[in-house]
Each structure stands twice: as structure tokens, then as C-alpha cells.
Design a protein around this motif. Sequence first.
Motif, PDB file in Angstrom:
ATOM      1  N   ASP A   1      42.135  30.509  45.567  1.00 27.73           N
ATOM      2  CA  ASP A   1      42.755  30.309  46.870  1.00 27.73           C
ATOM      3  C   ASP A   1      41.749  30.616  47.973  1.00 27.73           C
ATOM      4  OD1 ASP A   1      44.157  31.115  49.380  1.00 27.73           O
ATOM      5  OD2 ASP A   1      45.936  30.647  48.187  1.00 27.73           O
ATOM      6  N   GLU A   2      41.500  29.631  48.832  1.00 30.96           N
ATOM      7  CA  GLU A   2      40.503  29.779  49.905  1.00 30.96           C
ATOM      8  C   GLU A   2      40.729  31.017  50.764  1.00 30.96           C
ATOM      9  OE1 GLU A   2      37.576  28.355  50.824  1.00 30.96           O
ATOM     10  OE2 GLU A   2      37.783  27.465  48.837  1.00 30.96           O
ATOM     11  N   ARG A   3      42.004  31.329  51.056  1.00 27.97           N
ATOM     12  CA  ARG A   3      42.291  32.447  51.958  1.00 27.97           C
ATOM     13  C   ARG A   3      42.137  33.801  51.282  1.00 27.97           C
ATOM     14  NH1 ARG A   3      47.851  32.081  53.289  1.00 27.97           N
ATOM     15  NH2 ARG A   3      47.879  31.133  51.237  1.00 27.97           N
ATOM     16  N   LEU A   4      42.190  33.831  49.955  1.00 32.15           N
ATOM     17  CA  LEU A   4      42.204  35.108  49.247  1.00 32.15           C
ATOM     18  C   LEU A   4      40.954  35.377  48.422  1.00 32.15           C
ATOM     19  CD1 LEU A   4      45.870  34.931  47.877  1.00 32.15           C
ATOM     20  CD2 LEU A   4      45.097  36.079  49.960  1.00 32.15           C
ATOM     21  N   LYS A   5      40.169  34.334  48.162  1.00 35.71           N
ATOM     22  CA  LYS A   5      39.132  34.488  47.137  1.00 35.71           C
ATOM     23  C   LYS A   5      38.009  35.460  47.489  1.00 35.71           C
ATOM     24  CE  LYS A   5      36.243  30.422  47.997  1.00 35.71           C
ATOM     25  NZ  LYS A   5      35.931  29.109  47.435  1.00 35.71           N
ATOM     26  N   LEU A   6      37.882  35.827  48.766  1.00 35.52           N
ATOM     27  CA  LEU A   6      36.826  36.766  49.141  1.00 35.52           C
ATOM     28  C   LEU A   6      37.248  38.233  49.069  1.00 35.52           C
ATOM     29  CD1 LEU A   6      35.140  34.909  52.139  1.00 35.52           C
ATOM     30  CD2 LEU A   6      34.408  35.013  49.749  1.00 35.52           C
ATOM     31  N   ILE A   7      38.519  38.492  48.752  1.00 38.18           N
ATOM     32  CA  ILE A   7      38.965  39.885  48.654  1.00 38.18           C
ATOM     33  C   ILE A   7      38.215  40.557  47.490  1.00 38.18           C
ATOM     34  CG2 ILE A   7      40.904  41.441  48.131  1.00 38.18           C
ATOM     35  CD1 ILE A   7      42.771  39.228  49.217  1.00 38.18           C
ATOM     36  N   PRO A   8      37.538  41.685  47.751  1.00 41.40           N
ATOM     37  CA  PRO A   8      36.892  42.392  46.641  1.00 41.40           C
ATOM     38  C   PRO A   8      37.949  42.912  45.666  1.00 41.40           C
ATOM     39  CG  PRO A   8      36.085  43.176  48.774  1.00 41.40           C
ATOM     40  CD  PRO A   8      37.284  42.317  49.044  1.00 41.40           C
ATOM     41  N   VAL A   9      37.769  42.612  44.387  1.00 40.68           N
ATOM     42  CA  VAL A   9      38.733  43.033  43.373  1.00 40.68           C
ATOM     43  C   VAL A   9      38.033  43.918  42.352  1.00 40.68           C
ATOM     44  CG1 VAL A   9      40.302  42.291  41.540  1.00 40.68           C
ATOM     45  CG2 VAL A   9      40.108  40.918  43.628  1.00 40.68           C
ATOM     46  N   VAL A  10      38.620  45.099  42.148  1.00 37.23           N
ATOM     47  CA  VAL A  10      38.129  46.018  41.128  1.00 37.23           C
ATOM     48  C   VAL A  10      39.198  46.125  40.060  1.00 37.23           C
ATOM     49  CG1 VAL A  10      37.437  48.391  40.623  1.00 37.23           C
ATOM     50  CG2 VAL A  10      36.789  47.340  42.805  1.00 37.23           C
ATOM     51  N   VAL A  11      38.847  45.767  38.833  1.00 40.10           N
ATOM     52  CA  VAL A  11      39.779  45.931  37.728  1.00 40.10           C
ATOM     53  C   VAL A  11      39.716  47.393  37.298  1.00 40.10           C
ATOM     54  CG1 VAL A  11      40.166  45.394  35.285  1.00 40.10           C
ATOM     55  CG2 VAL A  11      39.742  43.548  36.920  1.00 40.10           C
ATOM     56  N   LEU A  12      40.876  48.039  37.281  1.00 40.48           N
ATOM     57  CA  LEU A  12      41.020  49.419  36.787  1.00 40.48           C
ATOM     58  C   LEU A  12      41.931  49.306  35.580  1.00 40.48           C
ATOM     59  CD1 LEU A  12      41.807  51.834  39.778  1.00 40.48           C
ATOM     60  CD2 LEU A  12      39.874  51.937  38.223  1.00 40.48           C
ATOM     61  N   THR A  13      41.392  49.428  34.399  1.00 41.08           N
ATOM     62  CA  THR A  13      42.202  49.148  33.215  1.00 41.08           C
ATOM     63  C   THR A  13      41.918  50.111  32.082  1.00 41.08           C
ATOM     64  OG1 THR A  13      42.803  47.396  31.637  1.00 41.08           O
ATOM     65  CG2 THR A  13      40.502  47.493  32.316  1.00 41.08           C
ATOM     66  N   SER A  14      42.865  50.195  31.176  1.00 39.88           N
ATOM     67  CA  SER A  14      42.632  51.000  29.976  1.00 39.88           C
ATOM     68  C   SER A  14      42.089  50.114  28.854  1.00 39.88           C
ATOM     69  CB  SER A  14      43.929  51.680  29.540  1.00 39.88           C
ATOM     70  OG  SER A  14      44.952  50.720  29.498  1.00 39.88           O
ATOM     71  N   SER A  15      41.943  48.823  29.144  1.00 39.75           N
ATOM     72  CA  SER A  15      41.510  47.878  28.116  1.00 39.75           C
ATOM     73  C   SER A  15      40.014  48.009  27.813  1.00 39.75           C
ATOM     74  CB  SER A  15      41.798  46.438  28.565  1.00 39.75           C
ATOM     75  OG  SER A  15      41.227  45.549  27.630  1.00 39.75           O
ATOM     76  N   HIS A  16      39.728  48.209  26.533  1.00 40.72           N
ATOM     77  CA  HIS A  16      38.331  48.243  26.079  1.00 40.72           C
ATOM     78  C   HIS A  16      37.960  46.907  25.435  1.00 40.72           C
ATOM     79  CE1 HIS A  16      37.412  52.552  26.648  1.00 40.72           C
ATOM     80  NE2 HIS A  16      38.697  52.703  26.453  1.00 40.72           N
ATOM     81  N   GLU A  17      38.880  45.934  25.523  1.00 38.34           N
ATOM     82  CA  GLU A  17      38.644  44.655  24.857  1.00 38.34           C
ATOM     83  C   GLU A  17      37.576  43.855  25.586  1.00 38.34           C
ATOM     84  OE1 GLU A  17      42.298  42.486  23.998  1.00 38.34           O
ATOM     85  OE2 GLU A  17      43.363  44.408  24.034  1.00 38.34           O
ATOM     86  N   GLU A  18      36.574  43.454  24.843  1.00 37.70           N
ATOM     87  CA  GLU A  18      35.461  42.721  25.426  1.00 37.70           C
ATOM     88  C   GLU A  18      35.923  41.420  26.087  1.00 37.70           C
ATOM     89  OE1 GLU A  18      31.260  40.777  24.049  1.00 37.70           O
ATOM     90  OE2 GLU A  18      31.936  42.582  23.005  1.00 37.70           O
ATOM     91  N   ARG A  19      36.924  40.766  25.475  1.00 37.68           N
ATOM     92  CA  ARG A  19      37.361  39.483  26.040  1.00 37.68           C
ATOM     93  C   ARG A  19      37.987  39.677  27.426  1.00 37.68           C
ATOM     94  NH1 ARG A  19      42.777  38.630  22.391  1.00 37.68           N
ATOM     95  NH2 ARG A  19      43.844  40.237  23.528  1.00 37.68           N
ATOM     96  N   ASP A  20      38.650  40.836  27.666  1.00 39.68           N
ATOM     97  CA  ASP A  20      39.200  41.112  29.000  1.00 39.68           C
ATOM     98  C   ASP A  20      38.072  41.296  30.007  1.00 39.68           C
ATOM     99  OD1 ASP A  20      41.818  40.942  28.163  1.00 39.68           O
ATOM    100  OD2 ASP A  20      42.099  43.110  27.955  1.00 39.68           O
TER     101      ASP A  20
END
Length: 151
Positions: free
Chosen positions: A84-103
Motif C-alpha cells: 500500500d503506497e500510503r503505508l509501505k514506508l512505516i518502519p516495521v519491527v517484527v517482535l516474535t517468539s518464532s525461531h522458524e527460519e521461514r518466518d
Amino acid sequence: MSGLGRVLLVEDDPKDVELTLTALAEYNLANEVVITRDGEQALDYLYCRGEFSARSNDNPAVMLLDLKLPKVDGLEVLQQIRSDERLKLIPVVVLTSSHEERDLVRSYRLGVNAYVVKPVDFHEFVNAIKELGVFWAVINQPPPGSLGKAQ
């Protein structure tokens, strides 16, 4: 150090919400934290719809995103905002418990800015948030429109 502006926290685990809020508050890293409990609610917030239809349409300074969410998962949320043009520049930090490489791989393919695996220990967690805060508050230049009104 001054705070970050508005942080959008997308997290369904009340314990992790509490930890994150405590960590952000301890280091004064957010002037305002908006908490959404699932991916659908996060998208409603970003698109100013539903319960968020009356909010001002400026983007958050940063989004802290869990991957394992009810209704719409974190990767789907990430995919939608990055296309989305209006949202794509928002910095996103994933905070997760997932250790899965594919994630991890999918998150970076979808354009995540950082990927943090949540430590179990509170002090480690607070430190991770602190380091993140220092990075976002001091080093990172936010995209235009993220602190003021959206273009």
C-alpha cells in the motif's frame, strides 16, 4: 532521549503487551502506544476504519508486530501494508517468539525493517526494546509523513 512518537503495538499476548509497555516506558521510548490485539484490528487502525474511523490519519512512527496473531497473522498484515503506497514506508519491527527460519525469511522478503526474537527473560526483553528504541529514536530517519499528517 526523547520518545519515538506513536508506536503501534500488534500483540495478542497480554503478558508480552505488559512487558513491551514497561520496557518502552522505562526508557521513555514512546510518547503514545496504540495496542491492537490481532491483525484485523491492526489493519483497521492503519486504514482508519471500524473502531478507529475517527482517528487522525497520520501513520505511526514505528510498528511492533507479532507474527502469530488471531484473525489475520502478522505476515499477512506486513504483506498488506508493504503493498500500500500510503503505508509501505512505516518502519516495521517484527517482535516474535518464532525461531522458524521461514518466518524470518518471509518477513525480510516482505520488507520488514528488523526481526527480534522475544527473549523469555524480562531483563533481556527490556534490553532488546531499549536497543531497538535507541536505534529507532536516534539513528533512524523516519519516512516523510510518519510524524506529521499523511500526504
